[in-house]
Each structure stands twice: as C-alpha cells, then as structure tokens.
Motif scaffolding. Structure first.
Motif, PDB file in Angstrom:
ATOM      1  N   TYR A 670       0.832  -1.202   0.000  1.00  0.00           N
ATOM      2  CA  TYR A 670       0.000   0.000   0.000  1.00  0.00           C
ATOM      3  C   TYR A 670       0.871   1.258   0.000  1.00  0.00           C
ATOM      4  O   TYR A 670       0.557   2.253  -0.643  1.00  0.00           O
ATOM      5  CB  TYR A 670      -0.930  -0.011   1.217  1.00  0.00           C
ATOM      6  N   PHE A 928       0.479  -3.786   4.736  1.00  0.00           N
ATOM      7  CA  PHE A 928       1.108  -4.546   5.829  1.00  0.00           C
ATOM      8  C   PHE A 928       1.358  -3.584   6.980  1.00  0.00           C
ATOM      9  O   PHE A 928       2.423  -2.978   7.081  1.00  0.00           O
ATOM     10  CB  PHE A 928       2.441  -5.158   5.360  1.00  0.00           C
ATOM     11  N   ASN A 929       0.352  -3.405   7.784  1.00  0.00           N
ATOM     12  CA  ASN A 929       0.542  -2.432   8.863  1.00  0.00           C
ATOM     13  C   ASN A 929       1.124  -3.088  10.116  1.00  0.00           C
ATOM     14  O   ASN A 929       1.109  -4.296  10.270  1.00  0.00           O
ATOM     15  CB  ASN A 929      -0.772  -1.713   9.188  1.00  0.00           C
ATOM     16  N   CYS A 936       6.498   5.437   8.903  1.00  0.00           N
ATOM     17  CA  CYS A 936       6.130   5.537   7.486  1.00  0.00           C
ATOM     18  C   CYS A 936       5.731   6.969   7.152  1.00  0.00           C
ATOM     19  O   CYS A 936       4.932   7.584   7.874  1.00  0.00           O
ATOM     20  CB  CYS A 936       4.970   4.582   7.209  1.00  0.00           C
ATOM     21  N   ASN A 939       1.979   7.718   6.856  1.00  0.00           N
ATOM     22  CA  ASN A 939       1.155   7.468   8.037  1.00  0.00           C
ATOM     23  C   ASN A 939       0.004   8.471   8.144  1.00  0.00           C
ATOM     24  O   ASN A 939      -1.106   8.130   8.518  1.00  0.00           O
ATOM     25  CB  ASN A 939       2.074   7.568   9.270  1.00  0.00           C
ATOM     26  N   ALA A 945      -3.034   2.697   8.696  1.00  0.00           N
ATOM     27  CA  ALA A 945      -1.889   2.913   9.593  1.00  0.00           C
ATOM     28  C   ALA A 945      -2.171   2.382  10.987  1.00  0.00           C
ATOM     29  O   ALA A 945      -3.249   2.588  11.537  1.00  0.00           O
ATOM     30  CB  ALA A 945      -1.574   4.404   9.663  1.00  0.00           C
TER      31      ALA A 945
HETATM   32  S1  SF4 Z   1       1.209   3.597   7.367  1.00  0.00           S
HETATM   33 FE1  SF4 Z   1       1.607   1.382   7.544  1.00  0.00          FE
HETATM   34  S2  SF4 Z   1       0.005   0.408   6.333  1.00  0.00           S
HETATM   35 FE2  SF4 Z   1       0.036   2.550   5.764  1.00  0.00          FE
HETATM   36  S3  SF4 Z   1       1.362   2.668   3.981  1.00  0.00           S
HETATM   37 FE3  SF4 Z   1       2.642   3.060   5.739  1.00  0.00          FE
HETATM   38  S4  SF4 Z   1       3.463   1.065   6.333  1.00  0.00           S
HETATM   39 FE4  SF4 Z   1       1.729   0.687   4.962  1.00  0.00          FE
END
Ligand code: SF4
Length: 950
Positions: A670, A928-929, A936, A939, A945
């Motif tokens: 994602y 893949f949270n 990230c 986020n 997230a």
């Molecule tokens: S916040 Fe987590 S789920 Fe969303 S894009 Fe970033 S790593 Fe992926």
C-alpha cells in the motif's frame, strides 16, 4: 380533556410500546400528533405501525412542532434566521449602541464572540418566557465585558425584541406557538385529535403553556420511562439510601398536574428485569475503542439475529472516539453499521488545515503588509497539513518552502510578492474587506484541490466528504449574509470558527439494522440487548460544570434559566435509563494513568459499582484489558484494496524495477501504491533525519571520490587508513573543495559557521567510527568499480552498487557488492529462509494473496542485498558474489557490516520473481501495517496505519 400520564418501566421496549399505544389510539381519534424528544425513535416506531395507522399520524420532535406551527399558522411569516445570520444581527445590534460596542472591544472581531453569547442567551430566555424576570444586573464579580452586558441586559433584550420583529429563530417559534395553540384555526384543525408526548422529562415554560393550551381541547397522552424496580434504593446498616436517579420523572408529573387535569394511568411494568453490567478501565481512547471493536466483532459471529437494530449499540458521549472506533471495526461482513452522530469538523484534517491557514494569515496581518513575512513555525504547521497531498500536484512548491525554512533556520519566513502559494492561498484571506470577499476566498479553495486524487483513491472518501460538506454548509451560510457588510480577516476567522464549531459530519448508514453507534442524546428512548458505553468519566458523563463567562449560575437561577444541577439530573436520567433498559451493559472509562490529562471515572460508574457490590455482596473487579490482548485481537484484520483499472494497467506495464522499489512493495504494497502509483509526495519529516539525507549524500560522495583513486589497486590497511585521513581532511575543508552541484551544495552554502562546524564534527565522527569498525578484521581488497550500474535482464531489475571489490581468500576470488547506508533505522536483511515456501515456478497461476508475500517479508526483512547478488551474478557469472550493507551511522562494531552470499541465489531469484509477479498479478493492494507504520511517511494519510502506542 385531560393529560393522561403513564409510566413505563425502562425494561420494556419503548418504541414497540409506543407503536401499540398509537395503534390503539388510532381507533378512537381521527388524527394523532406524536411528539418525541428526539427524531431517532420515530423511525423505529413508524416501521412498526400498520400503513393505515401511519397515515393518521404526524410525527414531530418538540422543536419541529413549534417550527411547524409558526410556519403553518402565522399570518405573516417572518424570515427564519440561520445561526450565523442571527449572530451577525446581534453584532450589528450592539454596534448601534455605541457605548456598549466600545466597552466590548470596539471592533467587530472582538465584539462578535459576545454577540454570539447574547444571541444564545436571548434564545433561551425566549423559550423559557423569562422576559419579565430580566433586570439590568449589577454583578461586580463578572469580567468587564460581561459586567457591561449584564448592566444593560433588560434594555438590550427590549431593543432586540423590537428590531427582531421581521425575523424568527428557535425560541421565538415557541413564543409564537403559544397563541397559535389557543386559536380557533389550530383547534379546528386538530378537532378529534389526540397528542402523544414521549421522552420529554424536562419542560420549558413555553412548552408548559403550549401543553396547557392543547389540553383544553384535546386529549394528551404523556408517556414517560421510569425505573419501576427502583434499583437505586437500598438499605445498609439499617439506613435507607436513595440516589434519586429518576427523580426528574416525579418532578415532571408534578409540573403536569399543575397545568391541567391529569389522569394517572396504570404503569406498565416488567418482572425481574436485570442488567448484567461489566466495568472496563483503559489508559487511552485507542485501547478503549479497539477493545470495544474487537469484542463486538467476536461476539457478532455467535449472535442470533445479527442484523437486528436492537442488538448491539455503542454509546460515545464524545465524538472524538468515533474515528478510532470505526477504523478498528472496519467492515464486518454482512453486518451494517449505523452511525447516528456527527464527527466534529474541527477534528478533521481539513478543519485543522483551515485553523492553521487562519493562524498564518492573522500573523501576517499583524506584521507590516509590505514585508510579506510570517512566523516560520505557523507556516510549517500549515504546509505540513496532510490536505496538501490532495492539492493539485506541483501547483505550489511546498517542499521548496519547507526546505527553505529548515535550512535558513530563521523564525521568520518571507514570501516574495509573486509567490504562487502566497497569492493563491493566503492573499485572498489577507485581502478580506467585505463579507463578499470572505465568501469568495472560501470558494477559491476547492479549485486548488485535485478532484481526481479524491475520487480515484480509495483512501480519500472521508476527506472528500469533509471537503464537500464544508463547502455546502459553510459557503451556503456565508452566501446568505449581506455581501457588502464590512468584514476583515479576524472577523472572518471568528465567524468561521463559530460555523465550524457547530459543524459535524453526518455518516451514512442503515438506521433500522445492524450495529448502532450514537451519542447519549440520540439514544434516548431506545433499548438494546447489549450496550457499550465509552468514556464514562467525570467531565464527560456528566459533563463538567463549564463556567459561563457571561452569566454566572446565581444569575441564571435568579432569572429562572436551567441550572447546571438540573442539566446534570437530566443526564443522569438518560444514562441510567439506557443502562437499565439493556440486558447487558459494558461500561468503559479511562484511567488516564498514561496520559497527561488525568481522568477520573464518573460518579455514575461509582454509583453502579456500589449498587452492584451491595446486590452481589462482594467486591466488584474492574477489568483492565492488557495491550497484548487487544493487539492480538486486531492482528488478524485483513487490510487491502482492490486494484482499479488504472492500477492494474500501471502494474502490468512495470519494467526495470530497482531493488529499493521492490523492497518498498515487499514491506508494504500500500505504501508502494501511494508513492509510485498515486504519486503522492511523502510527508517530509522535520526531525533531525531530514538533515541526515544531506549528511548521507555527502558521505556517499566522499567515499566515492576517494575509493575511485584506488580503482584496480590493492587496498591494504595502510592505504585504507590513508583513505580515511584524506576523507577527514576533505571534511575539514568543507564547504571548499566540494564541487558537487546539487541541493547539498546549496545546503552547505546556507549553513552558518556554527552549523558548519557541527556538521563537520558529525561527519568526522561517522567516518572515523566507520573506518575503525571495519578495520578490526581487515583483509586486503581491490575496488573495481564505484557507483556501478548492475542489472538482471530476466527479472528486468537494475540498480547502482556504491562500490564493487574483488577479494581473494582461500576459496578463490570473491566479488563484493557494497551498499552504503547512512540512515539510523535501516532494516538489515535476515536469513531466515527456511521459514518460507516460495512457489517453485511462480507464474500467473500462482496465488498472489498476502500470505506468501508476508512470509517472504518476514524471512528476508530486506530484499535489497539478494537483488544486488542476483544482478551481480549476471555480470560476474564465474565468480562467487557476496553483497554487503555498510552501515555508516552505526556505532556498534558488529552492526556495521551485514553480508549475504550467493549460496541461496536460487531462493533469491524465486523470491524476487514472486514479488515482481505479485506486483503484476495480485488482484489487491495489501497494507502490511504494524509498529513500522509510525516511521512511514504516509502514516498521515494512510487509513490502514497502525498507530497503536505500545
Ligand atoms: S502507514 Fe503502515 S500500512 Fe500505511 S502505507 Fe505506511 S506502512 Fe503501509
């Protein structure tokens, strides 16, 4: 005619009971007027009625009824004001009283908040018919502006009544309804009709008069819920106690009896009703809402009649818990959700964006106009808003502004007069002189938003709804105000703040089925099998004794307005009615132990615990769910979005991938999707790591320059240490001798001498530590390439190795591919390859769900080194190849170098092939949270997230 009063036990399904009453009444009366405290139960009652009966009934809330009477029966209909029109009316009214206007601040912006308070107060006085109780009060303890208003209160009300003749508003509807309910016209219309009032436990003076008038000619049924088992009465140590939880009912009956002839009907009782109550304590909202969501998801699987609207409800006394709850609940297969509460606009990203925008323009307004300067922090706050990710790409160079602020490190930022961001976003708000300018400035914002991002990207539905709602509600309200009325930036801000304060976003849902989520007031008269209450804390339930800066409690009492004590009694009634009407109640509250704000469980909880302890003759244990329990419950959530046509096309046409982009996809598809498919800029973090980007580029460049000098020469330890010394010398000369034309050169040029010295110290320390850590087990090597492009034609991947060495050892020649890493949090590759089963011949027929991809991710940690090996093997077909990460930010010797050999190259090939095939063939984009989400840079906009604080 009379008022027939009936008490109904809270254990009886009230909406069903009401529908039976209506069915019975329909055979005796030609028409039924059903007036309910709130709208929501009406939908349940309507649903239960026979069609013929439903056609005979007019349903209203009490406010709708008063409005309906005014609109239907008034000879000359006055203009109905919107709240903001009324507030502006009061502002203009005060402006006419010169002395008061001056005392309240002498500017529209300063007087406006007081105008709003007076507007609200007079509305309540209207509804309570308290004109005669008003005086010009001398109240020395009030703050100066309030003192001035109170001294003129009666006069001000008189002027208001005179000037307001052509307008009407809430309280005024009730005043106008009193003579209407006495009129022949009204009585003729409702001849042979009965009125049924339900759910009201508090009557204002105007409502009493209206009821009295109606009861002169019509039958009134007044049905009220009560705890007929009197669960709050108990005896301890021969003393009787009574919490008087439902005393508002007795007071109401007394009031009704004083109005008219009353007949008390036999109460509707239930036998041996019990509510099973459990108590849960949490440290914060996330834990609380995730617990509620996960428990519901588990329970609903074994619940009969899953879709029934009477089954499960969640009561959120504060709307801030709504979004966390919804995100934990996600979509439950086949179970609809119905949300009967709004989410406050001010808490949304767009609400916060508007607030930051005004903070910037108000700050600019305070500074000399020709300087175009603003406080850097306020500007950073604004440009860090996630809303800019939905602005048209490249329209304003936000990153450039950010970079300038950070590198200049000045507390003031200066715009150039022609700066696009300044002229398009800020200037329209700075130039507000009339209400029309304000309206136009607000309307300009949507043009800057990229509608395609909102419509094409699944993660933006809520943002899209927020923006749309803002414009329909706010722009419409502003359009109604005279566009020629004078205004300025500050007044515009206050007006907008008031509009936003009342703005909450409605959620769509299926009201008559599924899990019900609502606030306390929306839940009035409803009952559920199981009910979850969140935030049952002091200050929330009951809400705190808010100090009214205009009207002290003592004056409220003197005038006859509803006191805080009375409001608390009503809240208590609503809460306990809801608890006792359920078969199971889960009471959640926050302890606040882990937060700055100290939370105390509500006195309502204390009462329930005490009563339960007395009843069960034992101490009650409050459950405190552990973080791990909740985390394991949330772990199984599957997060994914289906690829749309454009996304499918994007992935099908993918070619020439780099190891870092494959790695990004493997770690969170994602995140890859947001960055590479949707081209959404990463949020630039403003912490020290941002500067490490520059430090990293400098280190890479220095190593490249110095190892290049020794290409194809054997580097022994002496040479190695000489290289280190030469690099350190170059660092000391900085910024001289560094002809690297880039943003790094620009960055160096902007540093002041102190900052430059600090940078040199950091660089020197890093280089020296790195050379020291890599010198311990030193073996001679021969650098054969620096910055060398590598590729694999079969997999269509390519990348640049920072350095390639040849090493001789007992087994022969080895080619070493080196990747320098300078960040502080680079994931090292793992070698847990036994744990993963990759399909041997990954093809289009393989399964591309998240299971194998997740397993590869868990096994490898990072796929970059395997990718370098696979690419290098195409060039160095005969030699053994190993790939190494040289971690230059690390102080630990054993963490500086991590290597992988080509021993498992078959698995590397399979894994890379699988990931690339997954990119091209998976129907879904998986998120893949996990805990890594907090690092990230997506986020802020990612709906998957994981923001759980551990
Ligand atoms: S916040 Fe987590 S789920 Fe969303 S894009 Fe970033 S790593 Fe992926």
């Amino acid at each position: 005619m009379s008022i027939k009063i009936q008490k109904v036990d809270v254990g009886i399904n009230f909406t069903e009971y009401c529908s039976n009453i209506i069915e019975k009444a329909s055979s005796q009366y030609e028409k039924i007027v059903f007036i309910c405290a709130n709208r929501r139960p009406i939908r349940f009652i309507e649903q239960k009625l026979k069609i013929d009966t439903a056609l005979k009934v007019d349903f209203f809330t009490i406010e709708e009824f008063a409005r309906f009477l005014t609109i239907t029966f008034s000879k000359k209909m006055p203009k109905v004001h919107t709240p903001i029109e009324r507030d502006i009316f009061f502002l203009d009214l005060i402006k006419k009283i010169d002395s008061l206007y001056v005392k309240l601040g002498n500017s529209d912006a300063k007087v406006f908040p007081w105008a709003k308070k007076i507007s609200k107060l007079f509305d309540e006085i209207d509804r309570q018919l308290l004109e005669n109780r008003l005086s010009n009060f001398q109240y020395v303890e009030a703050i100066e502006p309030a003192k001035n208003i109170l001294e003129n209160l009666k006069n001000l009300y008189k002027i208001y009544k005179k000037e307001y003749e052509d307008f009407t508003y809430n309280g005024d509807f009730f005043i106008k309804s009193i003579p209407i309910t006495e009129s022949d016209k009204f009585q003729n219309r409702y001849e042979n009709s009965c009125f049924i009032f339900v759910g009201t436990v508090y009557l204002s003076n105007s409502e009493k008069r209206i009821l009295k008038n109606i009861s002169n000619k019509n039958d009134i049924f007044f049905i009220v819920q009560d705890d007929l088992q009197r669960q709050d009465k108990f005896t301890k140590d021969n003393t009787n106690y009574d919490f008087e939880t439902f005393s508002v009912v007795d007071r109401l009956i007394k009031q009704l009896k004083s109005l008219s002839k009353c007949e008390i009907l036999e109460s509707a009782k239930t036998n041996n009703r019990t509510t099973n109550i459990d108590f849960y304590e949490f440290s914060d909202t996330h834990l609380e809402t995730s617990f509620i969501a996960e428990t519901i998801k588990k329970e609903i699987q074994t619940t009969e009649n899953k879709k029934s609207a009477d089954n499960i409800a969640v009561i959120l006394p504060q709307s801030h818990a709504l979004l966390p709850l919804l995100s934990y609940l996600g979509k439950i297969k086949d179970i609809p959700l119905n949300i009967t509460m709004g989410f406050p606009f001010s808490y949304t990203d767009f609400g916060l964006f508007i607030e930051s925008l005004f903070n910037v323009v108000i700050d600019m307004k305070r500074k000399p106009k020709e300087l175009y300067t603003v406080d850097s922090k306020l500007l950073l706050n604004l440009i860090n808003s996630p809303i800019f990710s939905v602005f048209k790409q490249n329209k304003f160079n936000i990153s450039e502004i950010k970079l300038k602020i950070i590198t200049a490190k000045s507390s003031i930022y200066k715009f150039s007069e022609n700066n696009d961001f300044f002229t398009s976003v800020l200037k329209p708000f700075l130039d507000i002189n009339k209400m029309g300018d304000f309206y136009n400035a607000i309307k300009l914002l949507p043009d800057m938003i990229d509608k395609e991002i909102l419509t094409d990207n699944e993660g933006y539905e809520f943002t899209s709804q927020v923006i749309h709602y803002f414009y329909t509600e706010i722009a419409n309200s502003l359009e109604k105000i005279n566009s020629e009325r004078e205004c300025n930036t500050l007044l515009a801000y206050y007006i907008l703040k008031e509009l936003i304060k009342d703005l909450s976003l409605p959620f769509e849902g299926q009201p008559l089925s599924g899990i019900q989520i609502m606030g306390m007031l929306e839940a009035r008269l409803l009952s559920f099998n199981k009910i979850y209450f969140a935030d049952v804390n002091e200050g929330i339930l009951p809400f705190g004794d808010k100090i009214d800066p205009l009207l002290p409690e003592s004056i409220k009492k003197e005038i006859g307005l509803t006191s805080f004590k009375e409001k608390e009694m009503l809240m208590k009634y609503n809460f306990f009615r809801l608890v006792y009407s359920a078969k199971n109640a889960v009471i959640c509250y926050k302890s606040g132990d882990n937060t700055i704000e100290k939370s105390t469980r509500s006195r309502f909880v204390e009462q329930l615990i005490l009563l339960k302890e007395i009843k069960e003759k034992q101490k009650i244990t409050v459950n405190m769910p552990k973080i791990q329990t909740i985390k394991s419950l949330t772990k199984n959530r599957e997060n994914k979005i289906k690829k749309d046509k454009d996304t499918v096309r994007y992935f099908e046409n993918l070619n020439n991938l780099s190891p870092s982009s494959i790695n990004r996809y493997m770690n969170c598809p994602y995140q890859y999707y947001l960055k590479n498919v949707k081209n959404i800029d990463e949020q630039i973090t403003l912490d020290a790591d941002f500067e490490y980007d520059k430090v990293g580029t400098l280190v890479h460049k220095l190593l490249e320059i110095h190892f290049k000098k020794y290409l194809n020469e054997t580097v022994n330890k002496d040479i190695y240490l000489k290289i280190e010394k030469d690099i350190v010398k170059d660092i000391e000369k900085l910024p001289k001798g560094f002809n690297y034309k880039s943003e790094v050169a620009e960055y160096l040029g902007k540093l002041n001498s102190f900052q430059l010295d600090a940078l040199k110290i950091i660089l020197k320390f890093r280089i020296e530590t790195f050379f020291k850590n890599t010198s311990y087990d030193f073996k001679n090597f021969t650098p054969i390439y620096v910055e060398k492009k590598l590729e694999n034609s079969k997999l269509h991947i390519y990348g640049f190795a920072d350095r390639i060495d040849e090493i001789q050892n007992e087994q022969g020649k080895i080619i070493r591919i080196i990747d320098y890493k300078t960040g502080t949090s680079t994931p090292f590759p793992k070698k847990n390859l036994d744990s993963v089963t990759i399909p041997k011949t990954p093809s289009n027929n393989a399964t591309y769900d998240n299971t194998t991809l997740n397993a590869i991710r868990d096994a490898f940690g990072s796929i970059q080194l395997p990718a370098y090996i696979v690419m290098a093997k195409e060039k160095f077909t005969e030699e053994k190849v190993e790939a190494s990460i040289y971690q230059i930010g690390s102080y630990q010797k054993n963490e500086t170098i991590k290597s992988m050999s080509d021993k498992d190259i078959k698995i590397y090939n399979l894994a890379l092939q699988y990931i690339i095939n997954h990119m091209k063939n998976s129907e879904y984009i998986y998120a893949f949270n996990g805990t890594h989400c907090s690092y990230c840079n997506y986020n802020h906009i990612c709906r998957f997230a994981d923001n759980t604080v551990i």
